[in-house]
Design an enzyme around this catalytic site. Structure first.
Site, PDB file in Angstrom:
ATOM      1  N   THR A 189      32.195  30.096  47.739  1.00 57.31           N
ATOM      2  CA  THR A 189      31.988  31.665  48.198  1.00 57.31           C
ATOM      3  C   THR A 189      30.132  31.661  47.797  1.00 57.31           C
ATOM      4  O   THR A 189      29.635  31.259  47.224  1.00 57.31           O
ATOM      5  CB  THR A 189      32.663  32.726  46.552  1.00 57.31           C
ATOM      6  N   GLY A 219      41.083  37.769  45.528  1.00 51.21           N
ATOM      7  CA  GLY A 219      40.060  37.400  44.120  1.00 51.21           C
ATOM      8  C   GLY A 219      39.382  37.766  43.427  1.00 51.21           C
ATOM      9  O   GLY A 219      39.349  39.385  43.211  1.00 51.21           O
ATOM     10  N   ASP A 220      38.780  37.421  42.049  1.00 50.56           N
ATOM     11  CA  ASP A 220      38.243  37.979  41.847  1.00 50.56           C
ATOM     12  C   ASP A 220      36.735  38.288  42.760  1.00 50.56           C
ATOM     13  O   ASP A 220      35.665  39.134  42.532  1.00 50.56           O
ATOM     14  CB  ASP A 220      36.819  36.954  40.724  1.00 50.56           C
ATOM     15  N   GLY A 241      34.319  30.912  42.143  1.00 48.46           N
ATOM     16  CA  GLY A 241      35.241  30.037  41.513  1.00 48.46           C
ATOM     17  C   GLY A 241      36.337  30.252  41.356  1.00 48.46           C
ATOM     18  O   GLY A 241      36.488  30.759  42.265  1.00 48.46           O
TER      19      GLY A 241
END
Ligand code: ASP
Length: 321
Positions: A189, A219-220, A241
Site C-alpha cells: 500500500t 481494508g483499513d 499493513g
C-alpha cells in the site's frame, strides 16, 4: 492579501511495510524517491499539502512496484479492486472510494469526492460513475492486471489449497495467534502525509488491498481514522499493513489523538505500532507529521519503504526504526 509562509514544507511517503526482498529494494526506493520529488516540488513552491499528497500517491499508483493502481494484488477471482482516501486537515474534508475496478488512479477519484460531493465515501460502480461524471475516464479492469500478479495469485491459492498459512511463504513465524497469520506477506500500500508552508496538513492512502481478498472486502487504507487521517489540530497519518487489526483499533485516529495530547510525533508513531502488536498481534507501518513539522516513522515488519523531503533535502530508506 498574501498569506505568510511560516512552516518548512515537508512531505513523507511510504510504499508498504513487509519483508521487502533484496531484488525489489531498488524499485521500492526509486518509487518513493520519485513520489517525493513530484510531491515536494508542489509544497516547496507554495502549493497546498493536499495537492502534494495527491500527486505523490498518484506517482506510486502509476508505479507497478506497489500494491496500488496498476500492478495491485488480485482478488480471489482475479480482478484488481482498489480503495483510496484523501483528507485535508485544514478544511476537515475527506473523500474516499472503495472497491473500484475501472479507475487508473483512485486517489484522484477520492479527491473529486472531497471537492465536488456533499458526501464523503463512494463504493463500487457508484464511485466509478461519480468519477466519470466528474471527468475521469473509465478503463477496463484488465489494464490494471499484471502477469506477475496472476502468477502470484495462483501461487497464493495453491498454498491455501495445500493448507499452508500465508506466513509460511515468508518463513517468518509469530506466536501472537490468528491475527498474525498473514502479517508478513507483502503489503505494498502507498501513502503520503504533508505539511505545507502555511501550516496545513493533509494525508492520502491508496491500495489494492490484500492478496487473494474476497471481492468486496475493504481494508483499513480508505477508512477515515484507520489507514488515513489528517487534522490541522492534531497530525496527519498514513498506515500500511494487514488492514483488519488496524481497522479494529482505528489506529490512525488513535495516533493523531496521541499527538494532539502532546506526545511527540516520532513517539506517537512508535506507540501506535506497539499498540497494534500488543493489543491484536498486528504488523504494519506508519508515517505521521504534526502541525509544527516534527514527524515520525515506525514499523514492526522487517522493512518499510519510506521517504521524507524537507527544504533541507530528501532521505529514503527501507528501515525506519
Ligand atoms: N492495509 C492494506 C489493506 O489491508 C494492505 C497494505 O497495507 O498493503 O488493505
Amino acid at each position: 492579501m498574501t498569506r505568510p509562509a511560516t512552516h518548512d514544507p515537508t512531505l513523507l511517503v511510504h510504499g508498504g511495510a513487509w519483508a521487502i526482498p533484496a531484488d525489489a529494494a531498488d524499485d521500492h526506493l526509486n518509487g518513493v524517491r520519485r513520489a517525493l520529488e513530484i510531491g515536494h516540488e508542489i509544497v516547496a513552491r507554495g502549493g497546498s499539502a493536499i495537492d502534494a499528497v495527491e500527486a505523490a500517491v498518484t506517482v506510486m499508483e502509476d508505479d507497478p512496484t506497489f500494491d496500488a493502481g496498476r500492478g495491485s494484488f488480485l482478488t480471489s477471482n482475479g480482478r484488481v479492486q482498489l480503495d483510496a482516501l484523501i483528507m485535508d486537515g485544514a478544511r476537515m474534508k475527506a473523500g474516499g472510494v472503495a472497491c473500484v475496478e475501472r479507475l487508473r488512479n483512485p486517489i484522484k477519484a477520492a479527491r473529486l469526492v472531497l471537492e465536488k460531493s456533499p458526501h464523503v465515501y463512494f463504493v463500487g460502480t457508484g464511485a466509478e460513475e461519480f468519477a466519470q461524471a466528474n471527468g475521469m475516464p473509465l478503463i477496463d479492469n484488465s489494464e490494471l492486471v499484471l502477469d506477475r500478479e496472476i502468477k502470484r495469485l495462483a501461487e497464493a491459492q495453491a498454498r491455501a489449497a495445500s493448507g499452508l498459512a500465508d506466513n509460511s511463504f515468508s518463513g517468518i513465524q509469530d506466536d501472537k495467534g490468528p491475527e498474525t497469520a498473514i502479517s508478513f506477506d507483502s503489503h505494498d500500500t502507498v501513502g503520503a502525509v504533508a505539511l505545507d508552508a502555511y501550516g496545513n496538513l493533509a494525508a492520502a492512502t491508496s491500495t489494492g488491498g490484500t492478496l487473494n481478498k474476497t471481492p468486496g472486502r475493504v481494508g483499513d487504507s480508505s477508512l477515515i481514522g484507520c489507514g488515513c487521517y489528517a487534522d490541522n489540530l492534531s497530525a496527519a497519518v498514513s498506515l500500511t499493513g494487514w488492514g483488519e487489526p488496524i481497522m479494529k483499533l482505528v489506529l490512525g485516529k488513535w495516533a493523531t489523538d496521541r499527538a494532539a495530547a502532546g506526545t511527540p510525533p516520532e513517539l506517537a508513531a512508535r506507540e501506535a505500532i506497539a499498540y497494534l502488536y500488543n493489543r491484536l498481534g498486528g504488523h504494519g507501518g506508519i508515517i505521521l507529521i504534526g502541525p509544527d513539522g516534527r514527524f515520525g516513522f515506525a514499523h514492526n515488519t522487517p522493512a518499510m519503504a519510506w521517504g521524507v523531503a524537507t527544504p533541507g533535502g530528501m532521505q529514503v530508506g527501507l528501515k525506519a526504526s
